[in-house]
Scaffold this active site. Sequence first.
Site, PDB file in Angstrom:
ATOM      1  N   TRP A   1       0.954  -1.037   0.241  1.00 27.31           N
ATOM      2  CA  TRP A   1      -0.058   0.048  -0.036  1.00 27.31           C
ATOM      3  C   TRP A   1       0.884   1.124   0.083  1.00 27.31           C
ATOM      4  O   TRP A   1       1.953   1.389   0.758  1.00 27.31           O
ATOM      5  CB  TRP A   1      -0.982  -0.101   1.230  1.00 27.31           C
TER       6      TRP A   1
ATOM      7  N   GLU B   1      -3.195  -3.202  -2.025  1.00 30.96           N
ATOM      8  CA  GLU B   1      -4.478  -2.526  -1.482  1.00 30.96           C
ATOM      9  C   GLU B   1      -4.454  -1.459  -2.152  1.00 30.96           C
ATOM     10  O   GLU B   1      -4.114  -0.285  -2.268  1.00 30.96           O
ATOM     11  CB  GLU B   1      -3.946  -2.588  -0.045  1.00 30.96           C
TER      12      GLU B   1
ATOM     13  N   LYS C   1      -7.137   2.342  -2.584  1.00 33.48           N
ATOM     14  CA  LYS C   1      -7.752   3.390  -1.965  1.00 33.48           C
ATOM     15  C   LYS C   1      -8.439   4.401  -2.429  1.00 33.48           C
ATOM     16  O   LYS C   1      -8.123   4.576  -3.717  1.00 33.48           O
ATOM     17  CB  LYS C   1      -6.602   3.871  -0.853  1.00 33.48           C
TER      18      LYS C   1
ATOM     19  N   ASP D   1      -9.453  -3.248   1.818  1.00 33.42           N
ATOM     20  CA  ASP D   1      -9.582  -2.294   2.833  1.00 33.42           C
ATOM     21  C   ASP D   1     -11.078  -1.620   3.426  1.00 33.42           C
ATOM     22  O   ASP D   1     -11.320  -0.853   2.423  1.00 33.42           O
ATOM     23  CB  ASP D   1      -8.550  -1.439   3.267  1.00 33.42           C
TER      24      ASP D   1
HETATM   25  C1  RNT Z   1      -3.710   3.092   4.867  1.00 32.33           C
HETATM   26  C2  RNT Z   1      -3.953   1.599   4.640  1.00 32.33           C
HETATM   27  C3  RNT Z   1      -2.953   0.661   5.151  1.00 32.33           C
HETATM   28  C4  RNT Z   1      -2.203   0.923   6.385  1.00 32.33           C
HETATM   29  C5  RNT Z   1      -1.251   0.284   7.175  1.00 32.33           C
HETATM   30  C6  RNT Z   1      -0.399   0.929   8.394  1.00 32.33           C
HETATM   31  O1  RNT Z   1      -4.850   3.796   4.537  1.00 32.33           O
HETATM   32  O2  RNT Z   1      -5.083   1.204   5.186  1.00 32.33           O
HETATM   33  O3  RNT Z   1      -3.010  -0.592   5.072  1.00 32.33           O
HETATM   34  O4  RNT Z   1      -3.196   1.312   7.432  1.00 32.33           O
HETATM   35  O5  RNT Z   1      -0.338  -0.198   6.124  1.00 32.33           O
HETATM   36 ZN    ZN Z   2      -5.418  -0.982   5.269  1.00 32.91          ZN
END
Ligand code: RNT
Ligand code: ZN
Length: 417
Positions: A183, A224, A226, A258
């Site tokens: 990420w 990941e 976002k 997430d």
């Molecule tokens: C950030 C992501 C990521 C972090 C961690 C610390 O928005 O969710 O996964 O929270 O890697």
């Molecule tokens: Zn995360």
Amino acid sequence: MSYTEAKRAYALLGVDTDAAIEKLMTVPLALHCWQGDDVHGFDADPDTPLTGGIQTTGNYPGRARTPEELMADIDKVISLVPGQVKLNLHASYAIFDEENGGWVDRDKLEPKHFKKWVDFCKARGIGCDFNPTFFSHPKCDPLTLSSPNEKTRKFWIDHGRACIRISQYLADELKTPCVMNIWTGDGFKDIPADRIGPRRRYKESIDAILAEPFDKQKVFPCVESKVFGIGVESYTVGSAEWCLKYAAGRDDCICLLDNGHYHPTELVSDKISSILLYDEKMALHLTRGIRWDSDHAVLLDDESKEICKEVVRCGIDRVFLALDFFDASINRIAAWTTGFRSVQKALLLALLEPHEALTRLQDAGERTELLVRQEELKTLPFGEVWGEYCRRCQKPQDGQWFAEIRQYEKEILSKRG
Ligand code: RNT
Ligand code: ZN
């Protein structure tokens, strides 16, 4: 009501509570080290700000400041939660000492910097997941893997490759698969002139990271996505579409969702089945966003329950489960414990669902009865089954663990400066 009576109540619906309990005892749930110290880590000046669009708020006393303190806090959490814990580390939690040659920058990290964590996990019989740390560092310009600056990009690619080697080491030493999550907070506060350029460089950089050799049965890289972060509102390089397409294009990379990373009316519980229809495996970060990706501790709320139901229905062994939240405004051990126990509850509830019978109603078009039955499930004696699960795991019941945290706060946390 006793567990035996509760067992009977579920059996009337064709649900085997013992089988649900036994299954849950084998499901790893990754405990994120970063709740213990507000995502600081040990590799940078303690005054380095948290960047990449993530933020902790609050200054509750007792934050862990050293590996020893963080390990002690994690041990406290482990003693209070039922189920199979797996540790989840960020690269910024490398431990430097005289024996291993002292501090190195993130592009030079080696397995030896995580030896103490390996010893910690071995002594507790748990596995460990891993994350390269692409934020809170002077070499974020502020972009990392998508930067137009070749030197910046090389530094972060080298960091990613080092993390693949460390993930392989963790998997080999602990004889448990290691999920390595990529990420970054790469993106722009304001409207970009060029959107495809950074996304192309992001792809090329992650391709270069994954060119590092690793065993595909043991190391599971994931991307990941976002939607936005604070200070990164207009454009995120690793968007949902980017990550889905990237993972789809490779057989050695999976998607990580997430549930704080979507528009507020968009639900991760509705996304899992689409991914698992096409991919053998996926990963989740479980969090609780309030109005934005605020990373409050997970509760037993509707969406956590619905996510866990989908995980169980689609195949609980196909999803790598991890916690990801950081609240600095309350006792951090209580935040961790609450989140972990809440996910365990949601998973147990999901394992107690008469899934086949409900599916039969859906397929027969019996929508009225489906609604009625789903609603009735909510008052089954779940608390008794949860209590029995905690007993069999030899962990405290609800109502018993908070006193231990108060005690730990009094004896340990309150003495930290
Ligand atoms: C950030 C992501 C990521 C972090 C961690 C610390 O928005 O969710 O996964 O929270 O890697
Ligand atoms: Zn995360």
